[in-house]
Design a protein around this motif. Sequence first.
Motif, short mmCIF file in Angstrom:
data_model
loop_
_atom_site.label_atom_id
_atom_site.label_comp_id
_atom_site.label_asym_id
_atom_site.label_seq_id
_atom_site.Cartn_x
_atom_site.Cartn_y
_atom_site.Cartn_z
N SER A 19 0.83 -1.22 0.00
CA SER A 19 0.00 0.00 0.00
C SER A 19 0.86 1.26 0.00
O SER A 19 0.56 2.23 -0.69
N LEU A 20 1.99 1.24 0.77
CA LEU A 20 2.88 2.40 0.79
C LEU A 20 3.58 2.57 -0.55
O LEU A 20 3.75 3.70 -1.03
N VAL A 26 -6.98 8.57 -4.10
CA VAL A 26 -6.32 7.27 -4.00
C VAL A 26 -5.30 7.27 -2.87
O VAL A 26 -5.25 6.34 -2.05
N VAL A 27 -4.48 8.32 -2.80
CA VAL A 27 -3.46 8.40 -1.76
C VAL A 27 -4.11 8.47 -0.38
O VAL A 27 -3.72 7.73 0.54
N ALA A 28 -5.10 9.34 -0.21
CA ALA A 28 -5.77 9.47 1.08
C ALA A 28 -6.45 8.17 1.49
O ALA A 28 -6.37 7.75 2.65
N ASP A 29 -7.12 7.53 0.54
CA ASP A 29 -7.83 6.29 0.85
C ASP A 29 -6.86 5.19 1.25
O ASP A 29 -7.13 4.40 2.16
N GLN A 30 -5.72 5.10 0.57
CA GLN A 30 -4.72 4.08 0.91
C GLN A 30 -4.15 4.32 2.30
O GLN A 30 -3.94 3.37 3.07
N PHE A 31 -3.90 5.57 2.66
CA PHE A 31 -3.41 5.88 4.00
C PHE A 31 -4.43 5.47 5.06
O PHE A 31 -4.09 4.84 6.07
N TYR A 41 -6.89 3.30 4.76
CA TYR A 41 -7.07 1.85 4.75
C TYR A 41 -5.92 1.17 5.49
O TYR A 41 -6.13 0.24 6.28
N ARG A 42 -4.69 1.64 5.25
CA ARG A 42 -3.53 1.05 5.94
C ARG A 42 -3.61 1.31 7.44
O ARG A 42 -3.29 0.43 8.25
N ARG A 43 -4.06 2.48 7.83
CA ARG A 43 -4.19 2.78 9.26
C ARG A 43 -5.23 1.87 9.92
O ARG A 43 -5.04 1.40 11.03
N ARG A 44 -6.35 1.63 9.21
CA ARG A 44 -7.37 0.71 9.74
C ARG A 44 -6.81 -0.70 9.89
O ARG A 44 -7.10 -1.39 10.87
N GLN A 45 -6.01 -1.12 8.90
CA GLN A 45 -5.41 -2.45 8.98
C GLN A 45 -4.46 -2.55 10.17
O GLN A 45 -4.47 -3.57 10.90
N LEU A 46 -3.61 -1.54 10.38
CA LEU A 46 -2.69 -1.56 11.51
C LEU A 46 -3.44 -1.56 12.83
O LEU A 46 -3.07 -2.28 13.77
N ARG A 47 -4.50 -0.78 12.91
CA ARG A 47 -5.29 -0.72 14.13
C ARG A 47 -5.95 -2.08 14.40
O ARG A 47 -5.97 -2.54 15.54
N ALA A 48 -6.49 -2.69 13.33
CA ALA A 48 -7.10 -4.01 13.49
C ALA A 48 -6.06 -5.05 13.91
O ALA A 48 -6.34 -5.93 14.72
N GLY A 49 -4.83 -4.94 13.36
CA GLY A 49 -3.76 -5.87 13.73
C GLY A 49 -3.37 -5.74 15.18
O GLY A 49 -3.13 -6.73 15.87
N VAL A 50 -3.31 -4.48 15.68
CA VAL A 50 -2.97 -4.24 17.08
C VAL A 50 -4.04 -4.82 17.99
O VAL A 50 -3.75 -5.47 19.00
#
Length: 361
Positions: free
Chosen positions: A19-20, A337-342, A344-353
């Motif tokens: 994503s990055l 696209v850039v904002a949405d990817q950021f 989405y990645r933050r939601r994924q990291l939060r869900a992983g934590v």
Amino acid sequence: MKGKEGVAPMKKKKRIPWSLLYIAATIVAVVLFGVFNREFGNVFATMAGLTPGWLSLAIVITVIFFGFEGGIIRLLMRSQHIPMGWGSGIKIGLIGIYYSYITPSSTGGQPMQAAYLRRDNIPVGLSTAVLLMKFFCYQCAFVLCSIVFYAMMYGKIQAENPGILPLIVLGLVINGGSILFFASLFIKPVFHVICRFAKWLASRFRFLRERFHLMETIDKFEADFGSFTDNFKEKKASVLWGIVLSVPQFFLQMSVIFFIFRAFGYQDASYWEIVAVQSLLQVSVSFMPMPGASGAQEIGFSSYFRGYFIHNDLYAAVMVWRFFTYYLVVIAGALLVVADQFLYRRRQLRAGVQESMSEKR
């Protein structure tokens, strides 16, 4: 250092931050886009001397156009009992337009929209069916309006610029043929034959067949796609509404040039005439294989509108028109696209934590 049992602990495999990388690639693409398009830089100097009110209206109707795009997608999704908010619909709509504009023959729009919807657990086959139906609805409105405008403008074009008539007819035939083609995909036996051919083609490549389980994937895609045509009578109203709503959406898209025309100070042509010429230009170049029909759009504009921008400002008009109808959309799409990817990645990291914390408990 070894573990208690004399076995070295396995290092956790690093995940590639796709994503990055995707965000970085998008930013680089937009920067290069501006660097290698000199017209993009010159357009601001040109717009500084134009009537700002008319240019503001061009932006307003472009935003409303995005609203129609998202609203029709939302309507067709809801016909499949898939809830979708207005914001999500507009986001998916703008993402589709953005990728259509930066890929040859506008081929990237629907696949990328389906990929984004897959993140929301919407089956790819089903989302593809809905998105193709959205395209079908717009094509119906596009071709129908263009035929009416062709009949309306035929005499004037025949007298002043007859060389473009064959291009218009060719465009109408190709775009009309696309309506028949996409309509045929919703006939189950036809789509089944296409899927069987895809499976046969996939079977020729062993590594694809075994690694990606293409046979099972194609079967699932066909089943999900076919679910759209199940009980199609219940969806007829939404499809008809999709076509009806695509008519004002089409007019919004074609109207940008009228406001640019007025911003340059011209008043000697009616709204309907300018929109008609823009429609015929669009139908003539829409099938060109370049991203955003680049090159063909600019050349076509110079040919179709040479009798309207007569004060040695045709080239300036081309630049301003392309800025509002192409460059501005590409910039807005890239930012989204850039904002949405950021996010989405933050939601994924939060869900992983959260998942890691729950496992520790």
